[in-house]
Design a protein around this motif. Structure first.
Motif, PDB file in Angstrom:
ATOM      1  N   ILE A  22      -7.457  -8.540   7.552  1.00 35.45           N
ATOM      2  CA  ILE A  22      -6.423  -7.683   7.373  1.00 35.45           C
ATOM      3  C   ILE A  22      -6.657  -6.398   8.104  1.00 35.45           C
ATOM      4  O   ILE A  22      -5.412  -5.547   8.268  1.00 35.45           O
ATOM      5  CB  ILE A  22      -6.085  -7.185   6.090  1.00 35.45           C
ATOM      6  CG1 ILE A  22      -7.158  -6.320   5.223  1.00 35.45           C
ATOM      7  CG2 ILE A  22      -6.041  -8.448   4.967  1.00 35.45           C
ATOM      8  CD1 ILE A  22      -6.727  -5.840   3.996  1.00 35.45           C
ATOM      9  N   SER A 193       6.202  -7.325   8.415  1.00 32.36           N
ATOM     10  CA  SER A 193       5.932  -8.227   7.250  1.00 32.36           C
ATOM     11  C   SER A 193       6.910  -7.807   6.111  1.00 32.36           C
ATOM     12  O   SER A 193       7.780  -6.911   6.061  1.00 32.36           O
ATOM     13  CB  SER A 193       4.423  -8.051   6.599  1.00 32.36           C
ATOM     14  OG  SER A 193       4.271  -8.947   5.906  1.00 32.36           O
ATOM     15  N   PRO A 195       7.141  -8.999   1.512  1.00 28.79           N
ATOM     16  CA  PRO A 195       6.279  -9.757   0.346  1.00 28.79           C
ATOM     17  C   PRO A 195       6.355 -11.224   0.333  1.00 28.79           C
ATOM     18  O   PRO A 195       7.241 -11.760   0.852  1.00 28.79           O
ATOM     19  CB  PRO A 195       6.974  -9.044  -0.867  1.00 28.79           C
ATOM     20  CG  PRO A 195       7.393  -7.965  -0.598  1.00 28.79           C
ATOM     21  CD  PRO A 195       8.129  -8.184   0.875  1.00 28.79           C
ATOM     22  N   ILE A 208       2.593 -16.578   2.459  1.00 27.31           N
ATOM     23  CA  ILE A 208       1.519 -16.081   1.527  1.00 27.31           C
ATOM     24  C   ILE A 208       0.446 -15.273   2.642  1.00 27.31           C
ATOM     25  O   ILE A 208       0.220 -14.208   2.676  1.00 27.31           O
ATOM     26  CB  ILE A 208       0.689 -16.968   0.825  1.00 27.31           C
ATOM     27  CG1 ILE A 208       1.337 -17.285  -0.479  1.00 27.31           C
ATOM     28  CG2 ILE A 208      -0.836 -16.372   0.369  1.00 27.31           C
ATOM     29  CD1 ILE A 208       0.735 -18.507  -1.170  1.00 27.31           C
ATOM     30  N   ASN A 212       0.616 -11.177   3.142  1.00 29.90           N
ATOM     31  CA  ASN A 212      -0.623 -10.428   2.683  1.00 29.90           C
ATOM     32  C   ASN A 212      -1.339  -9.687   3.940  1.00 29.90           C
ATOM     33  O   ASN A 212      -2.414  -9.371   3.760  1.00 29.90           O
ATOM     34  CB  ASN A 212      -1.635 -11.184   1.874  1.00 29.90           C
ATOM     35  CG  ASN A 212      -0.959 -11.421   0.482  1.00 29.90           C
ATOM     36  OD1 ASN A 212      -0.906 -10.554  -0.400  1.00 29.90           O
ATOM     37  ND2 ASN A 212      -0.407 -12.485   0.131  1.00 29.90           N
ATOM     38  N   ARG A 231       4.506  -3.122  -2.183  1.00 28.28           N
ATOM     39  CA  ARG A 231       3.550  -3.442  -1.162  1.00 28.28           C
ATOM     40  C   ARG A 231       2.458  -4.427  -2.078  1.00 28.28           C
ATOM     41  O   ARG A 231       1.856  -3.852  -2.904  1.00 28.28           O
ATOM     42  CB  ARG A 231       3.178  -2.559  -0.225  1.00 28.28           C
ATOM     43  CG  ARG A 231       4.443  -2.177   0.562  1.00 28.28           C
ATOM     44  CD  ARG A 231       3.899  -0.759   1.273  1.00 28.28           C
ATOM     45  NE  ARG A 231       5.235  -0.480   2.084  1.00 28.28           N
ATOM     46  CZ  ARG A 231       5.285   0.623   2.756  1.00 28.28           C
ATOM     47  NH1 ARG A 231       4.551   1.419   2.934  1.00 28.28           N
ATOM     48  NH2 ARG A 231       6.326   0.771   3.667  1.00 28.28           N
ATOM     49  N   PRO A 232       1.968  -5.372  -1.764  1.00 23.26           N
ATOM     50  CA  PRO A 232       0.924  -6.117  -2.185  1.00 23.26           C
ATOM     51  C   PRO A 232      -0.424  -5.214  -1.826  1.00 23.26           C
ATOM     52  O   PRO A 232      -0.581  -4.337  -1.118  1.00 23.26           O
ATOM     53  CB  PRO A 232       0.800  -7.419  -1.322  1.00 23.26           C
ATOM     54  CG  PRO A 232       2.239  -7.664  -0.842  1.00 23.26           C
ATOM     55  CD  PRO A 232       2.783  -6.345  -0.575  1.00 23.26           C
ATOM     56  N   THR A 234      -3.192  -6.300  -0.829  1.00 22.93           N
ATOM     57  CA  THR A 234      -3.788  -6.275   0.656  1.00 22.93           C
ATOM     58  C   THR A 234      -2.932  -5.466   1.820  1.00 22.93           C
ATOM     59  O   THR A 234      -3.832  -4.900   2.641  1.00 22.93           O
ATOM     60  CB  THR A 234      -3.502  -7.890   1.211  1.00 22.93           C
ATOM     61  OG1 THR A 234      -2.078  -8.326   1.032  1.00 22.93           O
ATOM     62  CG2 THR A 234      -4.704  -8.516   0.217  1.00 22.93           C
TER      63      THR A 234
END
Length: 278
Positions: A22, A193, A195, A208, A212, A231-232, A234
């Motif tokens: 990431i 991006s 979710p 996914i 992420n 926001r996730p 990650t």
């Protein structure tokens, strides 16, 4: 005791792998210079178009209005059947032009005969849009073109090098970011991006991965353009590594002050904020 150390080792390995996946990229001096232009800038989503669509999205009048208002602009580019770069958002023509066909199935001549949202406006060439925008900062979203990604990247970059003044690129497709990373490392590049589960037309696994930011290792984006949603973890971890943060699409019902406070660039729609906020 050995078992504990094995668990710790596995945990360290997984965390290291996650960070590798990431992590954002380091900006070149040219990209860093460009980033300053977009820092604290409100960018009109698909131009400054109206909610009633009397001024349609991604139309020349919408871009002219954004320039007149002093805003930056976010727009979308893709290829026609004859490999001309046009400004249009959807993959197909149904919603905006009432035609059941994909954009890339029509030549430029055929596309130029269609109307945007029952107005007198037509699908514009990217070169015509840049002429209208002149020195307006523009975020160029390259739509995923599958096997034609390379052609889209090449043609878009060629036009921007020749005609663009203040610009950066972004895409949901990390392969496009990867192309720019390899072939134009000086260009400020971003990863779009939202979710997982909010993506249209892709598999759950891809959703996914993209949601992420687990594909960042491909493109090493300089900025993350994330939707105005929760926001996730990650994504928050990626943000802790200090890429630029952009947010889309901020509407009048949002907490605009918070969006501006928490992000370096705001992509907005259906209201007219101050052009800059920092």
């Amino acid at each position: 005791m050995v078992f504990v150390w094995i668990i710790i080792g596995i945990g360290i390995f997984l965390l290291t792998a996650l960070v590798f996946c990431i992590a954002p990229g380091k900006m070149s001096p040219e990209a860093k210079k460009t980033s300053k232009i977009f820092f604290g800038l409100n960018c009109a989503h698909r131009g400054l178009h109206s909610e009633d669509q009397k001024i349609p999205e991604n139309s020349l009048p919408a871009f002219a209005a954004a320039r007149q208002g002093g805003y930056g602009v976010e727009l979308d580019v893709q290829l026609s059947k004859d490999n001309q770069v046009v400004v249009f958002h959807d993959d197909d023509l149904e919603r905006v032009c009432g035609v059941d066909a994909r954009v890339n199935s029509k030549t430029l001549k055929e596309l130029s005969e269609l109307k945007l949202l029952d107005s007198d406006e037509k699908i514009p060439l990217f070169t015509d849009v840049l002429e209208v925008l002149d020195d307006t900062p523009v975020i160029v979203e390259l739509k995923s073109a599958g096997p034609m990604n390379t052609k889209l990247c090449e043609e878009t970059l060629k036009i921007l090098r020749e005609q663009g003044k203040y610009w950066c690129i972004e895409s949901f497709d990390p392969r496009i970011g990867a192309w720019f990373r390899k072939n134009a490392p000086d260009v400020l590049r971003g990863q779009l991006s939202c979710p997982p589960g909010k993506f249209d037309g892709i598999s759950k696994i891809k959703s996914i991965l993209l949601g992420n930011l687990l594909t960042n290792f491909m493109s090493r984006p300089h900025f993350i353009a994330f939707s105005n949603t929760r926001r996730p973890l990650t994504v928050k971890l990626c943000h802790s590594m200090k890429p630029m943060k952009a947010i889309w699409t901020v509407l009048p019902t949002a907490d605009i002050a918070e969006c501006e406070r928490e992000n370096d660039t705001v992509i907005f729609e259906y209201y007219e904020p101050s052009p800059t906020y920092r």
